[in-house]
Design a protein around this motif. Structure first.
Motif, PDB file in Angstrom:
ATOM      1  N   THR A 102      -2.064  -7.449   9.557  1.00 16.16           N
ATOM      2  CA  THR A 102      -3.194  -6.834  10.071  1.00 16.16           C
ATOM      3  C   THR A 102      -3.083  -5.352   8.550  1.00 16.16           C
ATOM      4  O   THR A 102      -3.809  -4.247   8.092  1.00 16.16           O
ATOM      5  N   VAL A 103      -1.262  -5.144   8.683  1.00 15.89           N
ATOM      6  CA  VAL A 103      -1.314  -3.678   7.703  1.00 15.89           C
ATOM      7  C   VAL A 103      -2.165  -4.308   6.324  1.00 15.89           C
ATOM      8  O   VAL A 103      -2.667  -3.350   5.255  1.00 15.89           O
ATOM      9  N   ASN A 104      -1.645  -5.063   5.593  1.00 15.35           N
ATOM     10  CA  ASN A 104      -2.437  -5.873   4.392  1.00 15.35           C
ATOM     11  C   ASN A 104      -3.516  -5.684   4.464  1.00 15.35           C
ATOM     12  O   ASN A 104      -4.786  -5.193   3.513  1.00 15.35           O
ATOM     13  N   HIS A 105      -4.589  -5.899   5.579  1.00 17.04           N
ATOM     14  CA  HIS A 105      -6.238  -5.966   6.088  1.00 17.04           C
ATOM     15  C   HIS A 105      -6.235  -4.304   5.653  1.00 17.04           C
ATOM     16  O   HIS A 105      -7.258  -3.680   5.053  1.00 17.04           O
ATOM     17  N   PHE A 106      -5.275  -3.105   6.065  1.00 14.57           N
ATOM     18  CA  PHE A 106      -5.762  -2.425   5.400  1.00 14.57           C
ATOM     19  C   PHE A 106      -6.261  -1.403   4.365  1.00 14.57           C
ATOM     20  O   PHE A 106      -6.864  -1.160   4.041  1.00 14.57           O
ATOM     21  N   LEU A 107      -4.752  -2.216   3.860  1.00 13.69           N
ATOM     22  CA  LEU A 107      -4.725  -1.828   2.270  1.00 13.69           C
ATOM     23  C   LEU A 107      -5.935  -2.231   1.640  1.00 13.69           C
ATOM     24  O   LEU A 107      -6.110  -1.676   0.624  1.00 13.69           O
ATOM     25  N   ALA A 108      -6.801  -4.065   1.832  1.00 12.57           N
ATOM     26  CA  ALA A 108      -7.186  -4.019   0.708  1.00 12.57           C
ATOM     27  C   ALA A 108      -9.114  -3.339   1.247  1.00 12.57           C
ATOM     28  O   ALA A 108      -9.788  -2.841   0.294  1.00 12.57           O
ATOM     29  N   THR A 109      -8.597  -3.321   3.022  1.00 19.44           N
ATOM     30  CA  THR A 109      -9.572  -2.440   3.248  1.00 19.44           C
ATOM     31  C   THR A 109      -9.720  -1.067   2.162  1.00 19.44           C
ATOM     32  O   THR A 109     -11.078  -1.014   1.712  1.00 19.44           O
ATOM     33  N   PHE A 110      -8.782  -0.162   2.496  1.00 12.43           N
ATOM     34  CA  PHE A 110      -8.993   1.228   2.160  1.00 12.43           C
ATOM     35  C   PHE A 110      -9.397   0.448   0.447  1.00 12.43           C
ATOM     36  O   PHE A 110     -10.019   1.553  -0.013  1.00 12.43           O
ATOM     37  N   ARG A 111      -9.172  -0.273  -0.483  1.00 14.72           N
ATOM     38  CA  ARG A 111      -9.270  -0.429  -2.117  1.00 14.72           C
ATOM     39  C   ARG A 111     -10.341  -0.226  -2.152  1.00 14.72           C
ATOM     40  O   ARG A 111     -10.707  -0.460  -3.612  1.00 14.72           O
ATOM     41  N   LEU A 112     -11.825  -1.405  -1.123  1.00 16.04           N
ATOM     42  CA  LEU A 112     -12.387  -1.018  -1.818  1.00 16.04           C
ATOM     43  C   LEU A 112     -13.382  -0.091  -1.768  1.00 16.04           C
ATOM     44  O   LEU A 112     -14.790  -0.253  -2.219  1.00 16.04           O
ATOM     45  N   GLY A 113     -13.287   1.191  -0.922  1.00  9.44           N
ATOM     46  CA  GLY A 113     -13.696   2.681  -1.701  1.00  9.44           C
ATOM     47  C   GLY A 113     -12.719   2.911  -2.473  1.00  9.44           C
ATOM     48  O   GLY A 113     -12.352   2.787  -3.664  1.00  9.44           O
ATOM     49  N   GLN A 114     -13.957   4.048  -3.074  1.00  9.60           N
ATOM     50  CA  GLN A 114     -14.100   4.275  -4.552  1.00  9.60           C
ATOM     51  C   GLN A 114     -12.957   4.914  -4.722  1.00  9.60           C
ATOM     52  O   GLN A 114     -12.240   5.811  -3.883  1.00  9.60           O
ATOM     53  N   PRO A 115     -12.538   5.193  -5.967  1.00  4.77           N
ATOM     54  CA  PRO A 115     -11.325   5.976  -6.664  1.00  4.77           C
ATOM     55  C   PRO A 115     -11.767   7.956  -6.104  1.00  4.77           C
ATOM     56  O   PRO A 115     -12.621   7.924  -6.305  1.00  4.77           O
ATOM     57  N   GLU A 116     -10.214   8.279  -5.829  1.00  2.00           N
ATOM     58  CA  GLU A 116     -10.086   9.920  -5.424  1.00  2.00           C
ATOM     59  C   GLU A 116      -8.226   9.985  -5.622  1.00  2.00           C
ATOM     60  O   GLU A 116      -7.713   9.293  -5.015  1.00  2.00           O
ATOM     61  N   ASP A 117      -8.535  11.197  -6.552  1.00  4.66           N
ATOM     62  CA  ASP A 117      -7.292  11.792  -6.324  1.00  4.66           C
ATOM     63  C   ASP A 117      -6.945  12.595  -5.161  1.00  4.66           C
ATOM     64  O   ASP A 117      -7.564  13.717  -5.514  1.00  4.66           O
ATOM     65  N   ARG A 118      -5.666  12.286  -5.073  1.00  6.25           N
ATOM     66  CA  ARG A 118      -5.385  12.703  -3.369  1.00  6.25           C
ATOM     67  C   ARG A 118      -3.976  13.384  -3.341  1.00  6.25           C
ATOM     68  O   ARG A 118      -3.040  13.677  -2.733  1.00  6.25           O
ATOM     69  N   GLY A 119      -3.165  13.088  -4.270  1.00  6.19           N
ATOM     70  CA  GLY A 119      -1.743  12.981  -5.349  1.00  6.19           C
ATOM     71  C   GLY A 119      -0.643  14.176  -5.655  1.00  6.19           C
ATOM     72  O   GLY A 119      -0.270  14.599  -5.794  1.00  6.19           O
ATOM     73  N   ASP A 120      -2.061  15.708  -5.248  1.00  4.08           N
ATOM     74  CA  ASP A 120      -1.249  16.435  -6.339  1.00  4.08           C
ATOM     75  C   ASP A 120      -0.387  17.296  -5.483  1.00  4.08           C
ATOM     76  O   ASP A 120      -0.297  17.250  -4.542  1.00  4.08           O
ATOM     77  N   ASP A 121       0.475  17.987  -5.967  1.00  3.54           N
ATOM     78  CA  ASP A 121       1.208  19.323  -5.395  1.00  3.54           C
ATOM     79  C   ASP A 121       1.718  17.963  -3.985  1.00  3.54           C
ATOM     80  O   ASP A 121       1.719  18.539  -3.102  1.00  3.54           O
ATOM     81  N   LYS A 122       2.907  17.140  -4.072  1.00  2.00           N
ATOM     82  CA  LYS A 122       3.608  16.114  -3.271  1.00  2.00           C
ATOM     83  C   LYS A 122       4.374  17.243  -2.645  1.00  2.00           C
ATOM     84  O   LYS A 122       4.709  17.028  -1.073  1.00  2.00           O
ATOM     85  N   GLY A 123       4.560  18.530  -2.526  1.00  6.04           N
ATOM     86  CA  GLY A 123       5.693  18.759  -1.831  1.00  6.04           C
ATOM     87  C   GLY A 123       4.994  20.238  -1.022  1.00  6.04           C
ATOM     88  O   GLY A 123       4.648  19.525   0.051  1.00  6.04           O
ATOM     89  N   ALA A 124       3.734  20.631  -1.501  1.00  5.39           N
ATOM     90  CA  ALA A 124       3.260  21.152  -0.181  1.00  5.39           C
ATOM     91  C   ALA A 124       2.660  20.510   0.292  1.00  5.39           C
ATOM     92  O   ALA A 124       2.264  20.471   1.374  1.00  5.39           O
ATOM     93  N   ARG A 125       1.822  19.383   0.047  1.00  4.93           N
ATOM     94  CA  ARG A 125       1.659  18.132   1.200  1.00  4.93           C
ATOM     95  C   ARG A 125       2.474  18.173   1.995  1.00  4.93           C
ATOM     96  O   ARG A 125       1.928  17.969   3.430  1.00  4.93           O
ATOM     97  N   THR A 126       3.484  17.395   1.909  1.00  3.12           N
ATOM     98  CA  THR A 126       4.525  16.816   2.497  1.00  3.12           C
ATOM     99  C   THR A 126       5.255  18.262   3.913  1.00  3.12           C
ATOM    100  O   THR A 126       5.236  17.898   4.748  1.00  3.12           O
TER     101      THR A 126
END
Length: 784
Positions: free
Chosen positions: A26-50
């Motif tokens: 199921t985790v693999n299903h999730f990853l595959a399903t999410f990859r179907l979506g369009q790309p978007e960068d949400r990885g900026d400022d990992k320190g602030a996000r943490t």
């Protein structure tokens, strides 16, 4: 090992192996399903996000809107992690009943924590179960109990999760009690309050049993605990859309990848259209591929973060309980919308992930290879369209597995984009972005939108204002003012000559009720000695309504025109009276290269009062009797304040308007129950200002009735859209005989301040204004 232990071990280990295998799948299903979506960068400022993740997770800051629920959920959540060690211990007890974990097993602090969270988890889940039953639709108002925030939630899943937690905490308590009893029977010396601070007393109930019976009981309960835990794992693995369970894992990722790394709510600016992750350049739109999606027309057009959003939904219904559309009997429920998109996405995913050969053959040729849900999802004709739903049964407007459209178009166009759903969501789902993206597709690709918007779009295209009036009329509001209103290009060549550019806005220039606000602000600025200039016919609509209606092309045209004008004249500091203009210029124009310091007029006026450049001195009635009021001013003895959504929730400006009202001499301030972040929308946002309200009851009437219930004779606002909607609501109340004509008035905060400010030498002896208690905004206003 005896026979009982062998059977228990074989069964538990077998179930565990199956559960882990299914979970990995199921985790693999999730990853595959999410990859179907369009790309978007949400990885900026990992320190602030943490830091944001830790703050929201450990502090439950997004849950705090319901304090009792937040506390109970916190203990339930923490116990889930802390008591994981008891699951490991239970496996050891299958083979050796007196087993304890190495190193920490007899460490008293670990035992205290285990006892405490076993009890806390038990009490908390019982409390949450009681709250769910108390808010059950069967005892709620509305058709079929639709006022319950749990209306439409998947009940068996919620019950299953609750009973699982209840069963696990009971097993932990019993195991701890039996461990105490076994220690006493065998004389290990561990049967003390130091090692069993909260569970030892329960062990007294088992002291009559033999050592062998106690050991067998430990094996049985350990096995039950393991089976409950891994039966839950098997269940959620087979149900990837079981958000009430999966949010325990997915919420961490959804919070980490929320729009703003610093944790601000995902409101304010809308996101631009992206093609394959890149922001669309509208000057190169002719070069796009034919199959490029402008907006969202299929579920796979959402970004991967959108698909993660939908899957994370807990079905708690907080968004639903606050939604103005749902609370006035319209089909839109943010919760049901997200649940439907989630179910549709996961049903369609197997087909989208299938090989090209399989898909080329068609869904009908794949008989037996796909579930009925997948076949239904693939067969749906469109994401948004006519479903033929029954307005009395809103669930029929949502069809994740078809046939026909997945979501009814009435659901989409009922939204006011007020942001109450996003503000309330404990796992940071971005509902408004999803709705506007679907509106963009309907508008730009299908040209399918409410007929009333045709007039709006034509007026904006032709005359750059929603009313379609001539640009030369934009300065009519300034006629007969006792001072000159300077225009850029005529009276001033550069904005360096004045303190502020006063952005009047379309409503402030054309709409008669809003003109009074514009005049009041101008008079107050002049009184305070603040120099300002206006653009006059150089202004164009900011494009707020066009963008939120989904017409991104029209927004871009208007916005680029305004940004070019503002940059050309060197605008740096802008004051506005419209909450929608405020949000657009402040938060959305930076996307087009327009960086300005933007102030709402209540913010600037509040600053001027604190600097003593404006001094409220007149009590209600004194200014009127002295004949010092202008047509723009208004006074009253008791006032309540309505928070504009695009000033409050979208930009966190709550304190300045209230401080201005509370500082007025002799004016009693009354707060509505739904205020600040829980304020109820006026009904004008999301381009609803220009559409007829044909479904359910009227949003503005609902809000006006709440304002009238405070007993106020003035309803203060900070937005011309709100003023129009609440005035219409007040007129309806007068027609229904609920209020006498002229008894109550809807006014802008600036109008009331103008009534209280001494002008020149007019009026009597000054009355000292009382400083209100400071009301700091809960969060700083977002910066672009």
């Amino acid at each position: 090992m005896n026979a009982l232990q062998i059977v228990a071990a074989v069964v538990c280990l077998g179930v565990t192996a199956v559960a882990v295998a299914l979970l990995v799948k199921t985790v693999n299903h999730f990853l595959a399903t999410f990859r179907l979506g369009q790309p978007e960068d949400r990885g900026d400022d990992k320190g602030a996000r943490t830091r944001t993740l830790l703050r929201e997770f450990l502090g439950h800051t997004r849950m705090s809107r319901l304090p009792v629920v937040a506390i109970a959920h916190w203990f339930t959540m923490v116990s889930f992690g802390v008591l994981f060690f008891t699951l490991l211990n239970a496996f050891g007890q299958l083979f050796q009943p007196e087993f304890v974990l190495p190193v920490i097993g007899h460490f008293f602090l670990y035992e205290w924590v285990t006892d405490f969270f076993a009890f806390a988890g038990f009490i908390s889940i019982v409390l949450l179960m009681v709250i769910r039953q108390k808010n059950h639709p069967r005892s709620a108002a509305g058709e079929d109990g639709r006022r319950s925030r749990f209306f439409g939630s998947t009940w068996w899943q919620a019950y299953y999760v609750e009973l699982t937690i209840l069963g696990v905490t009971l097993c932990i308590g019993l195991l701890r009690a039996l461990e105490w009893t076994l220690a006493r029977k065998t004389g290990t010396g561990m049967d003390t309050a130091l090692h069993f601070p909260l569970t030892g007393w329960i062990g007294n109930f088992f002291t009559g049993l033999s050592v062998g019976a106690i050991e067998n009981l430990i094996v049985v309960i350990a096995a039950i605990k393991i089976l409950i835990s891994f039966a839950w794992m098997i269940t959620i693995a087979l149900q990837p859309t079981m958000g009430v369970a999966w949010h325990r894992f997915l919420a961490f990722f959804n919070i980490f990848f929320k729009r703003h790394a610093d944790g601000r709510t995902s409101l304010g600016e809308l996101q631009p259209i992206r093609i394959k992750g890149e922001v669309l350049d509208f000057e190169q739109v002719e070069d796009l591929d034919e199959d490029a999606a402008l907006g969202v027309g299929k579920v796979e057009d959402f970004t991967w973060k959108g698909l993660l959003d939908f899957t994370t939904c807990t079905e708690c219904g907080r968004c639903q309980s606050q939604c103005p559309a749902w609370n006035t009997d319209k089909p839109l429920s943010p919760k049901l919308l997200v649940m439907t998109l989630r179910d549709h996405a996961h049903a369609k995913a197997p087909w989208l992930l299938a090989s090209e050969e399989v898909r080329a053959a068609g869904i009908e040729a794949a008989d037996g290879d796909f579930s009925a849900a997948t076949k239904g999802a693939v067969a749906t004709e469109q994401l948004v369209g006519e479903t033929g739903y029954d307005i009395r049964h809103p669930l029929t407007a949502y069809n994740p597995h078809g046939p026909g459209a997945v979501i009814d178009e009435d659901v989409l166009w009922s939204c006011t984009t007020c942001g109450a759903c996003v503000e309330q969501c404990p796992v940071d789902i971005e509902h408004v972005d999803a709705i506007v993206d679907m509106r963009r597709y309907k508008n730009l690709i299908e040209s399918a939108f409410p007929a009333e918007l045709n007039g709006l779009f034509k007026n904006l295209e032709k005359n750059s204002n929603p009313w379609g009036l001539a640009p030369r009329l934009r300065m009519d509001w300034a006629k007969d003012l006792p001072f000159e209103v300077k225009q850029v290009g005529q009276d001033v060549e550069s904005l360096d000559e004045v303190d502020y550019l006063f952005w009047v806005g379309c409503a402030g220039a054309y709409e008669d009720r809003a003109k009074k606000t514009t005049r009041a602000v101008a008079e107050l600025l002049d009184t305070a000695g603040v120099s300002f200039a206006v653009l006059g016919d150089g202004e164009a609509c900011t494009g707020d309504s066009a963008r939120r209606a989904g017409n991104e092309f029209l927004f871009q045209m208007l916005a680029q025109q305004n940004v070019e004008t503002l940059n050309e004249i060197g605008a740096t500091k802008i004051v506005v009276t419209c909450a929608h203009c405020f949000n657009t210029i402040k938060n959305e124009y930076p996307q087009l290269g327009g960086q300005y310091e933007v102030l709402h007029h209540t913010q600037l006026l509040n600053r001027l009062v604190r600097e003593k450049r404006l001094t409220p001195v007149a009590r209600p009635g004194e200014a009127a009797s002295a004949g010092t009021l202008t047509g723009a001013a208004s006074t009253g003895a008791k006032v309540t304040y309505h928070d504009p959504c695009y000033l409050g929730r979208h930009n966190q400006v709550y304190a300045p308007p209230r401080e201005l009202l509370q500082i007025l001499p002799g004016v009693e301030y009354a707060e509505m129950e739904r205020s600040k972040e829980k304020s109820f929308c006026c009904g004008a946002g999301g381009a609803r200002m220009w559409m007829e309200e044909k479904l359910g009851t009227r949003i503005n009437t609902n809000r006006t009735e709440e304002a009238l219930a405070t007993g106020a004779d003035r309803i203060a606002v900070g937005c011309p859209f709100c003023k129009v909607m609440l005035t219409d609501g007040l007129n309806a109340a007068v027609q229904d005989g609920k209020k006498a004509e002229g008894e109550v008035e809807v006014v802008d905060v600036a109008q009331m301040l103008l009534a209280a400010v001494r002008r020149g030498n007019e009026g009597g002896e000054p009355v000292e204004a009382t400083e209100p208690e400071p009301q700091p905004d809960p969060e700083p206003a977002p910066t672009a």
